[in-house]
Design a protein around this motif. Structure first.
Motif, PDB file in Angstrom:
ATOM      1  N   TRP A 234       0.865  -1.196   0.000  1.00 42.81           N
ATOM      2  CA  TRP A 234       0.000   0.000   0.000  1.00 42.81           C
ATOM      3  C   TRP A 234       0.888   1.227   0.000  1.00 42.81           C
ATOM      4  O   TRP A 234       1.871   1.309   0.737  1.00 42.81           O
ATOM      5  CB  TRP A 234      -0.910   0.012   1.222  1.00 42.81           C
ATOM      6  CG  TRP A 234      -1.897   1.150   1.232  1.00 42.81           C
ATOM      7  CD1 TRP A 234      -3.138   1.172   0.660  1.00 42.81           C
ATOM      8  CD2 TRP A 234      -1.727   2.451   1.821  1.00 42.81           C
ATOM      9  NE1 TRP A 234      -3.753   2.386   0.861  1.00 42.81           N
ATOM     10  CE2 TRP A 234      -2.904   3.194   1.576  1.00 42.81           C
ATOM     11  CE3 TRP A 234      -0.695   3.060   2.535  1.00 42.81           C
ATOM     12  CZ2 TRP A 234      -3.076   4.496   2.016  1.00 42.81           C
ATOM     13  CZ3 TRP A 234      -0.853   4.364   2.973  1.00 42.81           C
ATOM     14  CH2 TRP A 234      -2.045   5.075   2.721  1.00 42.81           C
ATOM     15  N   SER A 235       0.541   2.205  -0.841  1.00 45.08           N
ATOM     16  CA  SER A 235       1.349   3.420  -0.973  1.00 45.08           C
ATOM     17  C   SER A 235       0.461   4.651  -0.886  1.00 45.08           C
ATOM     18  O   SER A 235      -0.508   4.774  -1.646  1.00 45.08           O
ATOM     19  CB  SER A 235       2.101   3.410  -2.309  1.00 45.08           C
ATOM     20  OG  SER A 235       2.613   4.681  -2.618  1.00 45.08           O
ATOM     21  N   ASP A 238       0.461   6.497  -4.178  1.00 50.32           N
ATOM     22  CA  ASP A 238      -0.448   5.935  -5.182  1.00 50.32           C
ATOM     23  C   ASP A 238      -1.891   6.370  -4.922  1.00 50.32           C
ATOM     24  O   ASP A 238      -2.650   6.644  -5.859  1.00 50.32           O
ATOM     25  CB  ASP A 238      -0.364   4.407  -5.177  1.00 50.32           C
ATOM     26  CG  ASP A 238       0.957   3.894  -5.718  1.00 50.32           C
ATOM     27  OD1 ASP A 238       1.677   4.686  -6.353  1.00 50.32           O
ATOM     28  OD2 ASP A 238       1.265   2.702  -5.499  1.00 50.32           O
ATOM     29  N   VAL A 241      -2.240   9.985  -6.098  1.00 51.10           N
ATOM     30  CA  VAL A 241      -2.305  10.059  -7.560  1.00 51.10           C
ATOM     31  C   VAL A 241      -3.679   9.601  -8.058  1.00 51.10           C
ATOM     32  O   VAL A 241      -4.281  10.226  -8.942  1.00 51.10           O
ATOM     33  CB  VAL A 241      -1.189   9.191  -8.187  1.00 51.10           C
ATOM     34  CG1 VAL A 241      -1.405   9.054  -9.697  1.00 51.10           C
ATOM     35  CG2 VAL A 241       0.172   9.806  -7.902  1.00 51.10           C
ATOM     36  N   SER A 242      -4.181   8.519  -7.466  1.00 54.44           N
ATOM     37  CA  SER A 242      -5.500   8.016  -7.849  1.00 54.44           C
ATOM     38  C   SER A 242      -6.588   9.047  -7.555  1.00 54.44           C
ATOM     39  O   SER A 242      -7.506   9.249  -8.360  1.00 54.44           O
ATOM     40  CB  SER A 242      -5.790   6.713  -7.101  1.00 54.44           C
ATOM     41  OG  SER A 242      -7.088   6.248  -7.365  1.00 54.44           O
TER      42      SER A 242
END
Length: 426
Positions: A234-235, A238, A241-242
């Motif tokens: 999990w980031s 990310d 960004v999503s």
């Protein structure tokens, strides 16, 4: 909270009696994390696990750790809470992959998930704060895992040499130090990080050769592949960004309603416990919001706890008391004297695994000590400022950057170069 410790080693440490004695000594150093129960598991395979338990869910013997899965393949030590573990149980049951449940602990749910979906797929489904170590008796691989934001600590690293080398892991550094292989040599580079950041960021620790598992990561290691492999499951980057690619398109009111629903759900899940539960209350926006959501979903007054100071510039207890009266909580406060604060200082090396310069570390301990006299679990508003950009410096920095951004890029580069030529001592 609970505490876990363990090691993976070669022939020198495989004798079950020797391993159990060392594991017990390691676990005894963190008895404060888990005063309710203790357990040790070592089968001569080269791995040993130990646990200290603070009972929150399933107070019976069915929640004892180390815990072995129904098939005997996985053995786990776990620290934390999986807030959606009942949802995971329902998913397992609906798919026909649930075992015959022995109890209702989230640790048992994790083991069932590992057997059905695998470790990573299970962890990706979990909502909670946790650290765990699980030994796969079939593949002979040890896996360590840590929650998305790193709320629960987990240290690890190889220590010793030759046949006596051990891969150590645990919730606190003092547990690792209790193993004969641990050199506990101070890492001078980590000291530099402490001076720069006021704490030692992951993956570093104060000891050379010992690391923190980064948040949102899984680590695998075995005696056949001694170099630990760390993967991110999990980031936060990310997620950001999503979110930018698919922003919320509703109105301000719809956004407010959606946020309130999320907060209510999060607080409700964290109120799941088989022991008395309360909350820290400072009177600020974050803790007051958490307590308000707790009280709105509780049939009885929530137990709240505050620390006060006799110095007006530092005292928030009056604000907390006003919030408690407004919400109708069962409020307890402690006004701290200078002598009480000083008495904590000699205990800091034992309370905290490594040095850090958080000014709140003494009052945090004192309010925790106060709450523990009445409840076992306390919610708080910690991380609210980070999550909602509540610190004033966020606004100030944004304003400064808007002004700086108006300058030509070349002029900004020239100014930055000039600043770098100056000594920090000026």
């Amino acid at each position: 909270m609970c505490g876990l410790v363990g090691f993976l080693a070669g022939d020198h440490w495989r004798e079950a009696g020797k391993a159990a004695a060392v594991l017990t000594r390691m676990a005894d150093t963190i008895v404060s994390r888990g005063p309710d129960d203790a357990g040790v598991w070592a089968d001569g395979s080269g791995v040993g696990l130990a646990h200290r338990r603070l009972s929150i869910l399933d107070l019976s013997a069915a929640g004892h750790q180390p815990m072995t899965g129904p098939s005997g393949r996985h053995v786990i030590v776990f620290n934390g809470e999986i807030y959606n573990h009942l949802d995971l149980r329902r998913e397992l049951e609906q798919s026909g992959r649930a075992p015959i449940w022995r109890g209702h602990s989230d640790t048992e749910t994790l083991l069932a998930g590992f057997a059905a979906w695998g470790v990573r797929a299970t962890v990706e489904r979990c909502i909670g704060m946790f650290a765990f170590a699980v030994w796969d008796t079939q593949t002979r691989v040890l896996t360590l895992g840590r929650d998305r934001l790193g709320e629960k600590p987990l240290y690890y690293g190889w220590q010793g040499a030759g046949d006596e080398a051990c891969f150590l892991f645990g919730s606190e550094l003092k547990a690792l130090r209790a193993h004969p292989c641990c050199a506990a040599d101070v890492d001078r580079d980590a000291l530099c990080l402490l001076m720069r950041h006021n704490y030692i960021p992951a993956p570093h620790s104060i000891y050379r050769g010992i690391s923190k598992l980064p948040a949102g990561c899984l680590l695998t290691v075995s005696l056949d592949r001694r170099e630990p492999s760390v993967e991110v499951y999990w980031s936060l980057a990310d997620v950001a960004v999503s979110g930018n690619h698919a922003p919320f398109t509703g109105s301000d009111q719809e956004a407010t309603d959606a946020l309130e629903d999320l907060l209510k759900s999060a607080v409700r899940r964290q109120m799941l416990a088989d022991v008395p539960l309360g909350a820290f209350l400072s009177g600020g926006i974050d803790s007051s919001t958490v307590v308000a959501l707790m009280q709105a979903q509780s049939a009885r007054p929530v137990k709240t706890f505050s620390i006060g100071f006799h110095e007006p510039g530092y005292n928030e207890a009056e604000h907390a008391l006003a919030v408690a009266r407004h919400l109708g909580t069962e409020h307890t406060e402690l006004y701290v004297t200078a002598e009480q604060a000083r008495d904590v200082i000699p205990r800091l090396p034992d309370l905290y695994s490594e040095p850090f310069a958080d000014a709140s570390q003494i009052p945090t301990f004192l309010v925790s000590q106060l709450a523990r006299q009445h409840v076992t679990v306390s919610l708080s508003g910690d991380a609210g400022d980070e999550l909602f950009a509540g610190y004033g410096r966020y606004v100030r920095n944004s304003r400064h950057w808007e002004r700086i951004a108006r300058l030509p890029r070349g002029l900004r580069a020239l100014a930055a170069g000039g600043i770098r030529t100056l000594s920090p001592e000026i």
